[in-house]
Design a protein around this motif. Sequence first.
Motif, PDB file in Angstrom:
ATOM      1  N   MET A   3      22.256  68.610  28.719  1.00  0.00           N
ATOM      2  CA  MET A   3      21.388  69.757  28.825  1.00  0.00           C
ATOM      3  C   MET A   3      22.185  70.887  29.468  1.00  0.00           C
ATOM      4  SD  MET A   3      17.507  70.067  30.323  1.00  0.00           S
ATOM      5  CE  MET A   3      17.658  68.574  31.172  1.00  0.00           C
ATOM      6  N   GLY A   4      22.322  71.993  28.771  1.00  0.00           N
ATOM      7  CA  GLY A   4      23.085  73.124  29.272  1.00  0.00           C
ATOM      8  C   GLY A   4      22.278  73.969  30.237  1.00  0.00           C
ATOM      9  N   LEU A   5      22.868  75.061  30.660  1.00  0.00           N
ATOM     10  CA  LEU A   5      22.235  75.948  31.614  1.00  0.00           C
ATOM     11  C   LEU A   5      20.875  76.430  31.131  1.00  0.00           C
ATOM     12  CD1 LEU A   5      22.471  77.538  34.232  1.00  0.00           C
ATOM     13  CD2 LEU A   5      23.619  79.321  32.948  1.00  0.00           C
ATOM     14  N   PHE A   6      20.756  76.742  29.848  1.00  0.00           N
ATOM     15  CA  PHE A   6      19.504  77.253  29.308  1.00  0.00           C
ATOM     16  C   PHE A   6      18.772  76.181  28.510  1.00  0.00           C
ATOM     17  CE2 PHE A   6      22.180  80.933  29.935  1.00  0.00           C
ATOM     18  CZ  PHE A   6      21.343  81.712  30.700  1.00  0.00           C
ATOM     19  N   GLY A   7      19.193  74.934  28.597  1.00  0.00           N
ATOM     20  CA  GLY A   7      18.591  73.860  27.828  1.00  0.00           C
ATOM     21  C   GLY A   7      17.369  73.281  28.515  1.00  0.00           C
ATOM     22  N   ALA A   8      16.488  72.725  27.717  1.00  0.00           N
ATOM     23  CA  ALA A   8      15.308  72.046  28.247  1.00  0.00           C
ATOM     24  C   ALA A   8      14.777  71.103  27.190  1.00  0.00           C
ATOM     25  CB  ALA A   8      14.246  73.053  28.650  1.00  0.00           C
ATOM     26  N   ASP A   9      14.024  70.144  27.617  1.00  0.00           N
ATOM     27  CA  ASP A   9      13.420  69.186  26.705  1.00  0.00           C
ATOM     28  C   ASP A   9      12.537  69.927  25.698  1.00  0.00           C
ATOM     29  OD1 ASP A   9      11.758  66.041  27.356  1.00  0.00           O
ATOM     30  OD2 ASP A   9      12.008  67.140  25.490  1.00  0.00           O
ATOM     31  N   ARG A  10      12.608  69.567  24.432  1.00  0.00           N
ATOM     32  CA  ARG A  10      11.869  70.263  23.371  1.00  0.00           C
ATOM     33  C   ARG A  10      10.354  70.098  23.503  1.00  0.00           C
ATOM     34  NH1 ARG A  10      13.888  74.122  21.758  1.00  0.00           N
ATOM     35  NH2 ARG A  10      12.970  74.046  19.722  1.00  0.00           N
ATOM     36  N   ARG A  33       8.628  70.070  26.393  1.00  0.00           N
ATOM     37  CA  ARG A  33       8.115  70.577  27.661  1.00  0.00           C
ATOM     38  C   ARG A  33       7.148  71.734  27.433  1.00  0.00           C
ATOM     39  NH1 ARG A  33       9.829  75.226  27.021  1.00  0.00           N
ATOM     40  NH2 ARG A  33      11.968  75.795  26.743  1.00  0.00           N
ATOM     41  N   SER A  34       6.229  71.904  28.356  1.00  0.00           N
ATOM     42  CA  SER A  34       5.404  73.110  28.333  1.00  0.00           C
ATOM     43  C   SER A  34       6.190  74.193  29.048  1.00  0.00           C
ATOM     44  CB  SER A  34       4.071  72.873  29.029  1.00  0.00           C
ATOM     45  OG  SER A  34       4.252  72.808  30.415  1.00  0.00           O
ATOM     46  N   SER A  35       5.799  75.451  28.876  1.00  0.00           N
ATOM     47  CA  SER A  35       6.568  76.545  29.479  1.00  0.00           C
ATOM     48  C   SER A  35       6.470  76.538  31.005  1.00  0.00           C
ATOM     49  CB  SER A  35       6.095  77.887  28.930  1.00  0.00           C
ATOM     50  OG  SER A  35       4.752  78.104  29.287  1.00  0.00           O
ATOM     51  N   ALA A  36       5.533  75.811  31.574  1.00  0.00           N
ATOM     52  CA  ALA A  36       5.383  75.797  33.026  1.00  0.00           C
ATOM     53  C   ALA A  36       6.174  74.670  33.690  1.00  0.00           C
ATOM     54  CB  ALA A  36       3.915  75.667  33.389  1.00  0.00           C
ATOM     55  N   VAL A  37       6.711  73.747  32.916  1.00  0.00           N
ATOM     56  CA  VAL A  37       7.416  72.601  33.479  1.00  0.00           C
ATOM     57  C   VAL A  37       8.912  72.840  33.370  1.00  0.00           C
ATOM     58  CG1 VAL A  37       7.804  70.120  33.298  1.00  0.00           C
ATOM     59  CG2 VAL A  37       5.541  71.067  32.849  1.00  0.00           C
ATOM     60  N   ILE A  38       9.622  72.641  34.452  1.00  0.00           N
ATOM     61  CA  ILE A  38      11.058  72.882  34.492  1.00  0.00           C
ATOM     62  C   ILE A  38      11.776  71.555  34.654  1.00  0.00           C
ATOM     63  CG2 ILE A  38      12.879  74.193  35.644  1.00  0.00           C
ATOM     64  CD1 ILE A  38      10.566  75.932  34.572  1.00  0.00           C
ATOM     65  N   THR A  81      16.011  76.516  37.202  1.00  0.00           N
ATOM     66  CA  THR A  81      15.038  75.789  38.007  1.00  0.00           C
ATOM     67  C   THR A  81      14.857  76.458  39.367  1.00  0.00           C
ATOM     68  OG1 THR A  81      15.701  73.743  36.927  1.00  0.00           O
ATOM     69  CG2 THR A  81      14.458  73.528  38.957  1.00  0.00           C
ATOM     70  N   ALA A  82      15.961  76.881  39.976  1.00  0.00           N
ATOM     71  CA  ALA A  82      15.897  77.541  41.283  1.00  0.00           C
ATOM     72  C   ALA A  82      15.090  78.832  41.205  1.00  0.00           C
ATOM     73  CB  ALA A  82      17.305  77.818  41.797  1.00  0.00           C
ATOM     74  N   CYS A  83      15.287  79.613  40.148  1.00  0.00           N
ATOM     75  CA  CYS A  83      14.539  80.863  39.966  1.00  0.00           C
ATOM     76  C   CYS A  83      13.058  80.583  39.769  1.00  0.00           C
ATOM     77  CB  CYS A  83      15.065  81.639  38.760  1.00  0.00           C
ATOM     78  SG  CYS A  83      16.732  82.251  38.944  1.00  0.00           S
ATOM     79  N   LEU A 111       7.813  81.072  38.480  1.00  0.00           N
ATOM     80  CA  LEU A 111       7.948  81.598  37.128  1.00  0.00           C
ATOM     81  C   LEU A 111       7.855  80.480  36.108  1.00  0.00           C
ATOM     82  CD1 LEU A 111      11.068  83.871  37.744  1.00  0.00           C
ATOM     83  CD2 LEU A 111       8.668  84.548  37.812  1.00  0.00           C
ATOM     84  N   THR A 112       7.461  80.817  34.890  1.00  0.00           N
ATOM     85  CA  THR A 112       7.548  79.875  33.786  1.00  0.00           C
ATOM     86  C   THR A 112       9.020  79.727  33.417  1.00  0.00           C
ATOM     87  OG1 THR A 112       7.387  81.556  32.055  1.00  0.00           O
ATOM     88  CG2 THR A 112       5.302  80.617  32.876  1.00  0.00           C
ATOM     89  N   TRP A 113       9.318  78.742  32.589  1.00  0.00           N
ATOM     90  CA  TRP A 113      10.706  78.532  32.181  1.00  0.00           C
ATOM     91  C   TRP A 113      11.273  79.788  31.510  1.00  0.00           C
ATOM     92  CZ3 TRP A 113      13.191  78.549  27.448  1.00  0.00           C
ATOM     93  CH2 TRP A 113      14.511  78.090  27.470  1.00  0.00           C
ATOM     94  N   ALA A 114      10.532  80.377  30.571  1.00  0.00           N
ATOM     95  CA  ALA A 114      11.020  81.560  29.856  1.00  0.00           C
ATOM     96  C   ALA A 114      11.226  82.738  30.811  1.00  0.00           C
ATOM     97  CB  ALA A 114      10.055  81.939  28.738  1.00  0.00           C
ATOM     98  N   GLN A 115      10.292  82.950  31.728  1.00  0.00           N
ATOM     99  CA  GLN A 115      10.441  84.029  32.705  1.00  0.00           C
ATOM    100  C   GLN A 115      11.660  83.782  33.592  1.00  0.00           C
ATOM    101  OE1 GLN A 115       6.663  83.791  34.612  1.00  0.00           O
ATOM    102  NE2 GLN A 115       5.641  85.079  33.098  1.00  0.00           N
ATOM    103  N   ALA A 116      11.897  82.521  33.960  1.00  0.00           N
ATOM    104  CA  ALA A 116      13.052  82.183  34.800  1.00  0.00           C
ATOM    105  C   ALA A 116      14.359  82.447  34.067  1.00  0.00           C
ATOM    106  CB  ALA A 116      12.969  80.724  35.248  1.00  0.00           C
ATOM    107  N   VAL A 117      14.410  82.171  32.766  1.00  0.00           N
ATOM    108  CA  VAL A 117      15.612  82.456  31.975  1.00  0.00           C
ATOM    109  C   VAL A 117      15.869  83.962  31.948  1.00  0.00           C
ATOM    110  CG1 VAL A 117      16.623  82.406  29.659  1.00  0.00           C
ATOM    111  CG2 VAL A 117      15.468  80.382  30.555  1.00  0.00           C
TER     112      VAL A 117
END
Length: 109
Positions: free
Chosen positions: A1-8, A10-15, A22-24, A30-36
């Motif tokens: 899993m890369g820096l911007f990778g995530a399980d396919r 996942r919901s947008s709220a789960v990191i 994740t730290a952001c 933030l949601t995952w997309a907002q954190a990216v």
Amino acid sequence: MGLFGADRVRSSAVIYGDNPITACAAAYKLTWAQAVVFYTLAVSPGRTVTVATIVRHLHHGRKVQHARSGTYKHIRDLGRRLPEGFAVENLHGVGYRLTVPEGWEPPWE
């Protein structure tokens, strides 16, 4: 899993994973997309980041239908969610820039 990778699945709220995204998400709720988007802008606060760069980070370089309109929504929602002192500036036709409070330290350091 890369820096911007995530399980396919996942919901947008789960990191998933232990990385800057994740730290952001944890630091600013933030949601995952907002954190990216936040991480993409916060790597160089005060510098302009193009929408194409943000889209590339959000979608891992894949072609996604309506990617830009979804990206604009994530940027808008991010701006509303950040605490006092932060601002996401829209530089029309150029990109976006993150303004941070004086003395701000990134949550991933």
